[in-house]
Design an enzyme around this catalytic site. Structure first.
Site, PDB file in Angstrom:
ATOM      1  N   ASP A 114       0.333  -7.255   1.817  1.00 38.90           N
ATOM      2  CA  ASP A 114       0.815  -5.774   1.695  1.00 38.90           C
ATOM      3  C   ASP A 114       2.182  -5.875   1.729  1.00 38.90           C
ATOM      4  O   ASP A 114       2.651  -5.448   2.717  1.00 38.90           O
ATOM      5  CB  ASP A 114      -0.140  -5.196   3.516  1.00 38.90           C
ATOM      6  CG  ASP A 114       0.129  -3.769   2.177  1.00 38.90           C
ATOM      7  OD1 ASP A 114       0.332  -3.254   1.408  1.00 38.90           O
ATOM      8  OD2 ASP A 114      -0.284  -3.259   4.171  1.00 38.90           O
ATOM      9  N   SER A 154       4.425   1.967   7.971  1.00 36.96           N
ATOM     10  CA  SER A 154       4.454   1.238   7.078  1.00 36.96           C
ATOM     11  C   SER A 154       5.796   0.974   6.553  1.00 36.96           C
ATOM     12  O   SER A 154       5.863   1.692   5.336  1.00 36.96           O
ATOM     13  CB  SER A 154       3.168   0.577   6.916  1.00 36.96           C
ATOM     14  OG  SER A 154       2.338   1.781   6.439  1.00 36.96           O
ATOM     15  N   HIS A 183       0.987  -1.186   0.359  1.00 36.62           N
ATOM     16  CA  HIS A 183       0.158   0.245   0.055  1.00 36.62           C
ATOM     17  C   HIS A 183       0.960   1.472   0.219  1.00 36.62           C
ATOM     18  O   HIS A 183       0.298   2.161  -0.019  1.00 36.62           O
ATOM     19  CB  HIS A 183      -1.041   0.275   1.563  1.00 36.62           C
ATOM     20  CG  HIS A 183      -0.256   0.089   2.377  1.00 36.62           C
ATOM     21  ND1 HIS A 183      -0.059  -0.673   3.206  1.00 36.62           N
ATOM     22  CD2 HIS A 183      -0.289   2.053   3.441  1.00 36.62           C
ATOM     23  CE1 HIS A 183       0.229   0.106   4.600  1.00 36.62           C
ATOM     24  NE2 HIS A 183       0.384   1.680   4.065  1.00 36.62           N
TER      25      HIS A 183
END
Length: 344
Positions: free
Chosen positions: A117, A194, A87
């Site tokens: 992801d 992230s 993402h």
């Protein structure tokens, strides 16, 4: 002026006494040992952690500005391959990686897998680069030290610490797909973390930091590194990950010893079905919420990771035997998996 309040003298005496009293040796030793463990782990991994700046062009026909974003990643080979979140980089028109020493490189996307992801990038460095050692997530235990490194809110090389809070979680990704075999941790994560590494006390990467629950405190998630290793091999081999999918969400559960003996099961754990997608292969094949999957085609399923490995491309479009425990019964159900993208 009024007289000096008596409590000021009391406070002064208390402060002087606290300064004169040494910290108990046992407490100091414990704090030093913990600090040294964290520092030692960081020394092994910190130079491999990168800040990723992302540009995304406006949609065709739009006059909007170029959109930007940031995230984290880490080198896992000495020749410039990085692991990050899908993402973070999906749909990017340009990727710029800043390493711990300040060196900046343009990066290419090798491939990404929204289902876990995860994404692999490469930078064109000519020198040998510091890189992180990938650990093993299958042997993790709840309660062990977990250290997160990344760029929360753009603040590069930020370190937070905590413990492994739970294992074998399922998590719905930003794309709406389920991510399996997720590590839960209370090491604080924020937007920008992230794609950064979650490491153990030896400085080995045990997970890729993925998500938080907005509004919650100390509930953060990372994709297990064993899953990441498999994704990396698939992306290098095919440029994408092709999977069979049956349309369920599940969680790892132990199987009571008496249940193992009664049904003659090979595993001490299985996958409990928490959600069944309406109209998917699992629903059509009769799988229900609260069923516990214990085998596929006679091969033991002791957790989410095993379920993912067994549902590979070879099982797409053909009948597959699922062995499940439902209340007091052991049942055999025939499911026909489809390619995961068809359920996206």
């Amino acid at each position: 002026m009024g007289s000096r309040p008596s409590f000021i003298d009391d406070l002064a005496r208390d402060l002087a006494a606290s300064r004169a009293s040494p910290r108990p040796a046992g407490d100091e030793a414990l704090l030093d040992a913990y600090s040294q463990t964290v520092i030692g782990a960081l020394e092994r991994v910190q130079q491999a952690v990168a800040h990723i700046a992302v540009e995304r062009r406006a949609p065709a026909g739009s006059s909007g500005p170029v959109r930007g974003g940031t995230g984290s990643g880490f080198l896992f080979t000495p020749d410039g391959y990085l692991l990050t979140n899908s993402h973070v980089v999906h749909g990017a028109s340009a990727l710029r990686v800043t390493l711990a020493d300040g060196a900046i490189y343009e990066a290419d996307l090798i491939g990404d897998d929204p289902s876990t992801d995860l994404a692999v990038l490469r930078i064109g460095a000519s020198e040998v680069l510091s890189h992180a050692e990938l650990g093993v997530s299958a042997t993790l235990r709840v309660g062990q030290i977990a250290i997160a490194v990344g760029s929360p809110l753009g603040l590069a090389q930020t370190v937070t610490t905590g413990v492994v809070s739970a294992l074998g979680r399922s998590l719905r990704s930003e794309s709406g797909r389920m991510i399996y075999d997720v590590i839960q941790t209370d090491a604080a994560l924020n937007p920008g973390n992230s794609g950064g590494p979650l490491v153990n006390s030896a400085g080995q990467v045990i997970g890729v930091n993925t998500a938080i629950i907005p509004g919650a405190q100390a509930i953060c998630f990372a994709t297990a590194i064993d899953s990441a290793k498999w994704v990396i091999t698939q992306l290098f081999a095919h440029g994408r990950v092709r999977r069979a999918h049956v349309g369920i969400a599940g969680t790892n559960v132990p199987i009571a010893r008496k249940v193992q003996r009664f049904f003659g099961l090979d595993s001490t754990s299985g996958v409990r079905v928490m959600e069944v997608v309406k109209g998917g292969p699992a629903a059509l094949g009769g799988l229900r919420v609260d069923d516990t999957i214990v085998a596929i085609d006679g091969l033991p399923v002791d957790g989410i990771d095993a379920l993912q490995r067994l549902l590979d491309a070879s099982r797409i479009g053909r009948a597959v035997e699922f062995t499940v425990v439902r209340l007091t019964q052991k049942l055999t159900l025939m499911l026909t998996p489809v390619e995961q993208a068809l359920l996206a």
